[in-house]
Design a protein around this motif. Sequence first.
Motif, mmCIF file in Angstrom:
data_model
loop_
_atom_site.group_PDB
_atom_site.id
_atom_site.type_symbol
_atom_site.label_atom_id
_atom_site.label_comp_id
_atom_site.label_asym_id
_atom_site.label_seq_id
_atom_site.Cartn_x
_atom_site.Cartn_y
_atom_site.Cartn_z
ATOM 1 N N GLY A 191 -19.961 1.414 1.124
ATOM 2 C CA GLY A 191 -20.085 2.412 2.585
ATOM 3 C C GLY A 191 -20.044 3.655 1.613
ATOM 4 O O GLY A 191 -20.874 4.951 2.540
ATOM 5 N N ALA A 192 -19.494 4.348 0.458
ATOM 6 C CA ALA A 192 -20.506 5.376 0.352
ATOM 7 C C ALA A 192 -21.339 5.800 -0.242
ATOM 8 O O ALA A 192 -21.793 6.788 0.403
ATOM 9 N N LEU A 193 -21.812 4.501 0.013
ATOM 10 C CA LEU A 193 -23.751 5.306 -0.418
ATOM 11 C C LEU A 193 -23.986 5.267 0.120
ATOM 12 O O LEU A 193 -24.900 6.445 0.592
ATOM 13 N N SER A 194 -24.684 4.544 1.330
ATOM 14 C CA SER A 194 -24.273 4.726 3.035
ATOM 15 C C SER A 194 -23.926 6.054 3.561
ATOM 16 O O SER A 194 -24.598 6.903 3.937
ATOM 17 N N GLY A 195 -22.726 6.661 3.010
ATOM 18 C CA GLY A 195 -22.416 8.032 3.421
ATOM 19 C C GLY A 195 -23.055 8.570 3.148
ATOM 20 O O GLY A 195 -23.631 10.150 3.378
ATOM 21 N N ALA A 196 -23.698 8.920 1.873
ATOM 22 C CA ALA A 196 -24.472 9.962 0.628
ATOM 23 C C ALA A 196 -25.435 9.645 1.418
ATOM 24 O O ALA A 196 -26.025 11.031 1.933
ATOM 25 N N GLY A 197 -26.009 8.487 2.029
ATOM 26 C CA GLY A 197 -26.966 8.974 2.466
ATOM 27 C C GLY A 197 -27.148 10.129 3.839
ATOM 28 O O GLY A 197 -27.875 10.740 4.507
ATOM 29 N N THR A 198 -26.343 9.016 4.642
ATOM 30 C CA THR A 198 -26.066 9.864 5.823
ATOM 31 C C THR A 198 -25.548 11.529 5.949
ATOM 32 O O THR A 198 -26.134 12.491 6.777
ATOM 33 N N GLY A 199 -25.412 11.464 5.082
ATOM 34 C CA GLY A 199 -25.170 13.503 5.625
ATOM 35 C C GLY A 199 -26.397 13.719 4.688
ATOM 36 O O GLY A 199 -26.820 15.113 5.273
ATOM 37 N N VAL A 200 -27.260 13.916 3.631
ATOM 38 C CA VAL A 200 -28.051 14.117 2.929
ATOM 39 C C VAL A 200 -29.210 13.885 4.320
ATOM 40 O O VAL A 200 -29.947 15.502 4.948
ATOM 41 N N GLY A 201 -29.481 13.078 5.135
ATOM 42 C CA GLY A 201 -30.070 13.077 6.003
ATOM 43 C C GLY A 201 -30.210 13.738 7.194
ATOM 44 O O GLY A 201 -30.985 14.402 7.500
ATOM 45 N N VAL A 202 -28.878 13.602 7.531
ATOM 46 C CA VAL A 202 -28.594 14.755 9.187
ATOM 47 C C VAL A 202 -28.585 16.074 8.674
ATOM 48 O O VAL A 202 -28.926 16.500 9.031
ATOM 49 N N ALA A 203 -28.110 16.826 6.898
ATOM 50 C CA ALA A 203 -28.262 17.680 6.583
ATOM 51 C C ALA A 203 -29.493 18.328 6.540
ATOM 52 O O ALA A 203 -30.138 19.673 7.438
ATOM 53 N N PHE A 204 -30.680 17.349 6.371
ATOM 54 C CA PHE A 204 -31.583 18.201 6.248
ATOM 55 C C PHE A 204 -33.064 17.553 6.979
ATOM 56 O O PHE A 204 -33.607 18.088 7.464
ATOM 57 N N LEU A 205 -32.031 16.459 8.404
ATOM 58 C CA LEU A 205 -33.370 16.364 9.783
ATOM 59 C C LEU A 205 -32.870 18.276 10.092
ATOM 60 O O LEU A 205 -34.087 18.431 10.543
ATOM 61 N N TYR A 206 -31.131 18.150 10.482
ATOM 62 C CA TYR A 206 -31.538 19.592 11.356
ATOM 63 C C TYR A 206 -31.966 20.476 10.634
ATOM 64 O O TYR A 206 -32.614 21.564 11.315
ATOM 65 N N ARG A 207 -32.275 20.432 9.205
ATOM 66 C CA ARG A 207 -32.884 22.152 8.469
ATOM 67 C C ARG A 207 -34.182 21.628 8.824
ATOM 68 O O ARG A 207 -34.872 22.984 9.394
ATOM 69 N N ALA A 208 -34.859 20.701 8.723
ATOM 70 C CA ALA A 208 -36.055 20.659 9.249
ATOM 71 C C ALA A 208 -36.030 21.042 10.876
ATOM 72 O O ALA A 208 -37.545 21.982 11.018
ATOM 73 N N MET A 209 -35.988 20.473 11.458
ATOM 74 C CA MET A 209 -35.931 20.913 13.324
ATOM 75 C C MET A 209 -35.585 22.252 13.189
ATOM 76 O O MET A 209 -36.439 23.004 14.387
ATOM 77 N N SER A 210 -34.690 23.151 12.564
ATOM 78 C CA SER A 210 -34.663 24.023 12.766
ATOM 79 C C SER A 210 -35.927 25.301 11.308
ATOM 80 O O SER A 210 -36.045 26.221 12.463
ATOM 81 N N ARG A 211 -36.838 24.639 10.910
ATOM 82 C CA ARG A 211 -38.165 24.807 10.517
ATOM 83 C C ARG A 211 -39.120 24.809 11.216
ATOM 84 O O ARG A 211 -39.830 25.638 10.558
ATOM 85 N N GLY A 212 -39.320 23.356 11.637
ATOM 86 C CA GLY A 212 -41.200 22.965 11.780
ATOM 87 C C GLY A 212 -40.771 22.501 13.464
ATOM 88 O O GLY A 212 -40.019 22.295 14.027
#
Length: 281
Positions: free
Chosen positions: A64-85
């Motif tokens: 579960g923790a591994l999945s959460g690490a992926g969630t944190g990275v995915g959400v943070a970088f997706l929203y940053r990508a949406m703000s940049r491109g």
Amino acid sequence: MGELMALFAAVCFGVTHFVNGLAARRAPALTVSLFAQVGGTVVTVLAALVWTSAAASPAELCWGALSGAGTGVGVAFLYRAMSRGALSVVVPISDVGAVAIPVLVGFALLGERPGVMSAVGVALALPAIWLTSAEPAPPGQHRTTPAPALRDALIAGVGFAVQFLGMTRVPLAAGLWPVAASRVVSVVVIIALIAGSRPGLRVPGGWAITTAGAGALGSVAIVLYWVASHQQLVAIATVLSALYPAIPVVLALVVLRERIGRRQVAGLCGAAGAIALLALA
């Protein structure tokens, strides 16, 4: 039933990203992702306290923790990508990455062998995801996406793939504590990313509550995907859950009165065809 749950997960994921995508236009992307994951964490911890009686094993909590690490990275970088491109580029890049990796893992490592109709449905879903996310450029203009946005989208795709794969390793008998652990870890990961970039931590107006509510809906989505992945092949559950880009398109059409292009229409038709094939299979 597994297919239906995966589709409901796609709806929840789509609404979450639609709402938080709007919020990311008004506040730093990392801040939006933090508020969203805090909202999701509160809901899952309360749900685990109420509905979970058995204690999860350390191994189940680690998945579960591994999945959460992926969630944190995915959400943070997706929203940053949406703000940049351009949304038309970054969303499908991240989503196809999130789909392709679990499908390959299911085939190569888990020994999954979908039938002919399922394989055709998966093959049809991948371009449908790309087309549905397409945002047509204004007449006479050409959209360009900077390299940092593309990089962020690729990282987000890997993060979401880890999110999906980690949850599939948690048995349903473990209860909700591994899911709660995943939400807590996602918050820790985003805080670490915020500490490195130090964005503003203020979300204007009522968007803080709205973003937290959308994050809670995202937690519902991951629970639905988790259950679906134990009732259906991982590849099929992942593909159906990853059809979520169709939801923001429909919401933009209905709520924001936006017009959709031919590529998006083709993508929606392809997504409908993929859903039909996977359901019939």
